[in-house]
Every structure is written in structure tokens, then in C-alpha cells.
Design a protein around this motif. Structure first.
Motif, PDB file in Angstrom:
ATOM      1  N   GLY A   1      32.324  47.725  76.389  1.00  0.00           N
ATOM      2  CA  GLY A   1      31.242  47.075  76.815  1.00  0.00           C
ATOM      3  C   GLY A   1      30.126  46.856  75.683  1.00  0.00           C
ATOM      4  N   LYS A   2      29.030  45.788  76.177  1.00  0.00           N
ATOM      5  CA  LYS A   2      27.730  45.641  75.322  1.00  0.00           C
ATOM      6  C   LYS A   2      27.011  46.600  75.044  1.00  0.00           C
ATOM      7  CE  LYS A   2      27.825  40.734  77.138  1.00  0.00           C
ATOM      8  NZ  LYS A   2      27.207  39.892  77.849  1.00  0.00           N
ATOM      9  N   ARG A   3      26.831  47.092  73.840  1.00  0.00           N
ATOM     10  CA  ARG A   3      26.099  48.217  73.493  1.00  0.00           C
ATOM     11  C   ARG A   3      24.452  47.871  73.040  1.00  0.00           C
ATOM     12  NH1 ARG A   3      30.953  49.800  73.068  1.00  0.00           N
ATOM     13  NH2 ARG A   3      31.315  52.241  73.234  1.00  0.00           N
ATOM     14  N   LEU A   4      23.463  48.603  73.420  1.00  0.00           N
ATOM     15  CA  LEU A   4      22.230  48.363  73.403  1.00  0.00           C
ATOM     16  C   LEU A   4      21.931  48.053  71.766  1.00  0.00           C
ATOM     17  CD1 LEU A   4      19.248  48.188  74.014  1.00  0.00           C
ATOM     18  CD2 LEU A   4      19.171  50.995  73.703  1.00  0.00           C
ATOM     19  N   PHE A   5      22.637  48.600  70.766  1.00  0.00           N
ATOM     20  CA  PHE A   5      22.370  48.558  69.323  1.00  0.00           C
ATOM     21  C   PHE A   5      23.558  47.957  68.686  1.00  0.00           C
ATOM     22  CE2 PHE A   5      19.379  51.954  70.606  1.00  0.00           C
ATOM     23  CZ  PHE A   5      18.234  51.352  70.143  1.00  0.00           C
ATOM     24  N   ALA A   6      23.675  46.625  68.500  1.00  0.00           N
ATOM     25  CA  ALA A   6      24.803  45.921  67.857  1.00  0.00           C
ATOM     26  C   ALA A   6      24.625  45.779  66.497  1.00  0.00           C
ATOM     27  CB  ALA A   6      24.993  44.589  68.738  1.00  0.00           C
ATOM     28  N   THR A   7      25.857  45.274  65.851  1.00  0.00           N
ATOM     29  CA  THR A   7      25.659  45.040  64.385  1.00  0.00           C
ATOM     30  C   THR A   7      24.834  44.106  64.148  1.00  0.00           C
ATOM     31  OG1 THR A   7      28.098  45.537  64.293  1.00  0.00           O
ATOM     32  CG2 THR A   7      27.130  44.457  62.425  1.00  0.00           C
ATOM     33  N   GLY A   8      23.800  44.405  63.138  1.00  0.00           N
ATOM     34  CA  GLY A   8      22.817  43.264  62.764  1.00  0.00           C
ATOM     35  C   GLY A   8      21.300  43.661  63.240  1.00  0.00           C
ATOM     36  N   THR A   9      21.206  44.787  63.915  1.00  0.00           N
ATOM     37  CA  THR A   9      20.220  45.567  64.252  1.00  0.00           C
ATOM     38  C   THR A   9      19.262  46.055  63.075  1.00  0.00           C
ATOM     39  OG1 THR A   9      20.963  46.156  66.490  1.00  0.00           O
ATOM     40  CG2 THR A   9      18.805  47.290  65.343  1.00  0.00           C
ATOM     41  N   VAL A  10      18.055  45.549  62.864  1.00  0.00           N
ATOM     42  CA  VAL A  10      17.368  45.882  61.918  1.00  0.00           C
ATOM     43  C   VAL A  10      17.029  47.142  61.741  1.00  0.00           C
ATOM     44  CG1 VAL A  10      15.153  45.549  60.689  1.00  0.00           C
ATOM     45  CG2 VAL A  10      16.059  43.849  61.467  1.00  0.00           C
ATOM     46  N   PRO A  11      17.413  47.900  60.472  1.00  0.00           N
ATOM     47  CA  PRO A  11      17.181  49.525  60.599  1.00  0.00           C
ATOM     48  C   PRO A  11      15.806  50.010  60.937  1.00  0.00           C
ATOM     49  CG  PRO A  11      18.700  49.070  58.773  1.00  0.00           C
ATOM     50  CD  PRO A  11      18.092  47.649  59.423  1.00  0.00           C
ATOM     51  N   ALA A  12      15.448  50.884  61.780  1.00  0.00           N
ATOM     52  CA  ALA A  12      14.171  51.073  62.031  1.00  0.00           C
ATOM     53  C   ALA A  12      13.828  52.630  62.194  1.00  0.00           C
ATOM     54  CB  ALA A  12      13.558  50.447  63.061  1.00  0.00           C
ATOM     55  N   ALA A  13      12.836  53.353  62.427  1.00  0.00           N
ATOM     56  CA  ALA A  13      12.632  54.579  62.921  1.00  0.00           C
ATOM     57  C   ALA A  13      11.873  54.505  63.967  1.00  0.00           C
ATOM     58  CB  ALA A  13      11.827  55.315  61.680  1.00  0.00           C
ATOM     59  N   PHE A  14      12.150  55.568  65.011  1.00  0.00           N
ATOM     60  CA  PHE A  14      11.283  55.752  66.149  1.00  0.00           C
ATOM     61  C   PHE A  14      10.879  57.080  66.336  1.00  0.00           C
ATOM     62  CE2 PHE A  14      13.324  51.566  66.521  1.00  0.00           C
ATOM     63  CZ  PHE A  14      12.556  50.826  67.526  1.00  0.00           C
ATOM     64  N   LYS A  15       9.671  57.185  67.242  1.00  0.00           N
ATOM     65  CA  LYS A  15       9.288  58.561  67.628  1.00  0.00           C
ATOM     66  C   LYS A  15       9.527  58.859  68.991  1.00  0.00           C
ATOM     67  CE  LYS A  15       4.859  58.718  67.930  1.00  0.00           C
ATOM     68  NZ  LYS A  15       3.306  59.009  67.307  1.00  0.00           N
ATOM     69  N   LEU A  16      10.200  59.815  69.587  1.00  0.00           N
ATOM     70  CA  LEU A  16      10.260  60.211  70.784  1.00  0.00           C
ATOM     71  C   LEU A  16       8.784  60.562  71.284  1.00  0.00           C
ATOM     72  CD1 LEU A  16      12.215  60.875  73.228  1.00  0.00           C
ATOM     73  CD2 LEU A  16      12.077  63.068  72.685  1.00  0.00           C
ATOM     74  N   THR A  17       8.261  60.054  72.368  1.00  0.00           N
ATOM     75  CA  THR A  17       7.127  60.212  73.093  1.00  0.00           C
ATOM     76  C   THR A  17       7.248  60.488  74.565  1.00  0.00           C
ATOM     77  OG1 THR A  17       6.876  57.838  73.785  1.00  0.00           O
ATOM     78  CG2 THR A  17       5.789  58.398  71.283  1.00  0.00           C
ATOM     79  N   GLY A  18       8.326  60.681  74.978  1.00  0.00           N
ATOM     80  CA  GLY A  18       8.501  61.124  76.229  1.00  0.00           C
ATOM     81  C   GLY A  18       9.937  61.376  76.737  1.00  0.00           C
ATOM     82  N   ALA A  19      10.382  62.287  77.564  1.00  0.00           N
ATOM     83  CA  ALA A  19      11.551  62.844  78.067  1.00  0.00           C
ATOM     84  C   ALA A  19      11.562  63.395  79.244  1.00  0.00           C
ATOM     85  CB  ALA A  19      12.298  63.492  76.867  1.00  0.00           C
ATOM     86  N   ARG A  20      12.306  62.907  80.142  1.00  0.00           N
ATOM     87  CA  ARG A  20      12.145  63.353  81.529  1.00  0.00           C
ATOM     88  C   ARG A  20      13.418  63.273  82.419  1.00  0.00           C
ATOM     89  NH1 ARG A  20       8.703  60.192  85.980  1.00  0.00           N
ATOM     90  NH2 ARG A  20       7.694  59.596  84.091  1.00  0.00           N
TER      91      ARG A  20
ATOM     92  N   GLY B   1       7.770  53.010  62.028  1.00  0.00           N
ATOM     93  CA  GLY B   1       8.205  52.630  60.571  1.00  0.00           C
ATOM     94  C   GLY B   1       9.625  52.450  60.122  1.00  0.00           C
ATOM     95  N   GLU B   2       9.912  52.772  58.953  1.00  0.00           N
ATOM     96  CA  GLU B   2      11.238  52.504  58.399  1.00  0.00           C
ATOM     97  C   GLU B   2      12.002  53.825  58.461  1.00  0.00           C
ATOM     98  OE1 GLU B   2      12.192  49.472  57.633  1.00  0.00           O
ATOM     99  OE2 GLU B   2      10.196  48.876  58.175  1.00  0.00           O
ATOM    100  N   PRO B   3      13.291  53.882  58.400  1.00  0.00           N
ATOM    101  CA  PRO B   3      14.027  55.003  58.349  1.00  0.00           C
ATOM    102  C   PRO B   3      13.753  55.813  56.942  1.00  0.00           C
ATOM    103  CG  PRO B   3      15.383  53.315  58.707  1.00  0.00           C
ATOM    104  CD  PRO B   3      14.303  52.543  58.528  1.00  0.00           C
TER     105      PRO B   3
END
Length: 206
Positions: free
Chosen positions: A161-180, A195-197
Motif C-alpha cells: 500500500g501507499k506509505r506515508l514517507f515515499a522515496t523522494g521525501t526530503v531528509p528531516a529531523a523531528f521532535k516528539l512533542t506528544g504521545a497518547r 532541523g536537519e538529521p
């Protein structure tokens, strides 16, 4: 300037295609449509109400727009917070094939999608939220336009199936700000752009 948020149901292996029903999106021969429905409980409903309450506008691809526009205008109960918000709020539709949109307060984005969305972010305030719209999300990712992800990660593996992050996604870092966690095993996670990875190594210096 607006913040662009992608909100989506996603399987443990990253699939976001057709969570709501078997005929929602059969592209690529996808046979698992409706995989999210068994995990929808009261606490999931509360999360959805919270999300819609904070949106200023909605950004949709053609297919998701048509699904929403066929359903939500028919729900006129003023006590339904999601329907009331969706039917009234500004909705922007990225499509090369539609010539007009009829759902109340809907607007077609013309020209290059990435440029149109970047301009929309610059001239708007508050949160622009993307629901569904996997092809549109892929374009937004390639042009590094997503500021935050709100993922309802469901305890199921689909394998195709179609995935959220497909080939061609710009590399990026993310911060987890919530989990429930929810009672059905879903985990609602919020990730903000950070920012960047960064890279390192576990290899021994020797």
C-alpha cells in the motif's frame, strides 16, 4: 505565517492508504481498505474532535476532497463539532483535473502545487491541516513544506500500500512533542520539525 500539519492514520509499517473503507482507494490493487475501522473507539473520537478544533483551514488532494464533499455536507447537526467545523472552515483543494469545487468555502489551488501551498502558508495564519491525500503529501514532503505530523499509529501490519514517507521525501529531523495511547492500542504521536538529521557512529575508534 501558517503551520502545515499532516494528520493521518498509519499502520506499523507506514501504510496510510484507504484506512476508512474497502473502496476508499484500491490503487495498485490494494485489498486492505478499512484497516483502521476496528481500532476506532471513544478516545479516538475525542482525539479527532481536538484536532479539528485547532485547525484554521484544510488542505486536500482531489480524491480526499471528493470523499469528504460527498459525506460531510449531509451532516447538518449543529452539535456535531467535526461536521460543523469542516462545513464552515476554508478548504483548499490541489487538483489538476477539477474545474470547480462546490462544498461550502472550498477553493481550488491553481498552478504548481508546491508553489501554491508555499504561498498559502505565507499569507495565512494558524494551522493548515492535511487529511488523507497521500499523493499531495508526497509532493509536500519533496518540497519540505510539512511542519508537523500527527500520526495515529495503529497496531497492524499490512505489507503493501501507499506509505506515508515515499522515496523522494526530503531528509528531516523531528521532535516528539506528544504521545497518547488509546484503549484499542492506537498511539497518537505528534512530531514537530526539528532541523536537519544528525549523524554519528557506533563503530569503535580502534
Amino acid at each position: 505565517m501558517s503551520k502545515l500539519v499532516v494528520s493521518t492514520f498509519v499502520s506499523m509499517d507506514g501504510v496510510m492508504q484507504a484506512p476508512g473503507g474497502p473502496n476508499e482507494d484500491r490503487a495498485g490493487g490494494f485489498e486492505h481498505g478499512g484497516w483502521s475501522v476496528p481500532y476506532f473507539g471513544e478516545d479516538m473520537g475525542a482525539i479527532m474532535v481536538e484536532q479539528f478544533a485547532g485547525m484554521e483551514s484544510l488542505l486536500l488532494g482531489r480524491r480526499t476532497y471528493e470523499i469528504f464533499a460527498a459525506h460531510w455536507p449531509g451532516i447538518t447537526d449543529e452539535n456535531d463539532p467535526v461536521a460543523t467545523k469542516l462545513n464552515a472552515m476554508p478548504k483548499y483543494v490541489a487538483s489538476r483535473s477539477l474545474n470547480h469545487v462546490e462544498w461550502n468555502n472550498s477553493h481550488l489551488l491553481r498552478g504548481d502545487v508546491a508553489e501554491s501551498v508555499a504561498e498559502l502558508k505565507r499569507r495565512s495564519d494558524g494551522e493548515i491541516n492535511v487529511q488523507g491525500s497521500s499523493n499531495l503529501i508526497e509532493t509536500l514532503q519533496r518540497h519540505d513544506l510539512v511542519d508537523e505530523y500527527r500520526l495515529l499509529i495503529e497496531p497492524v501490519v499490512l505489507g503493501t500500500g501507499k506509505r506515508l514517507f515515499a522515496t523522494g521525501t526530503v531528509p528531516a529531523a523531528f521532535k516528539l512533542t506528544g504521545a497518547r495511547p488509546t484503549g484499542t492500542g492506537v498511539v497518537f504521536c505528534t512530531y514537530e520539525r526539528a532541523g536537519e538529521p544528525r549523524y554519528g557512529s557506533f563503530e569503535s575508534a580502534d
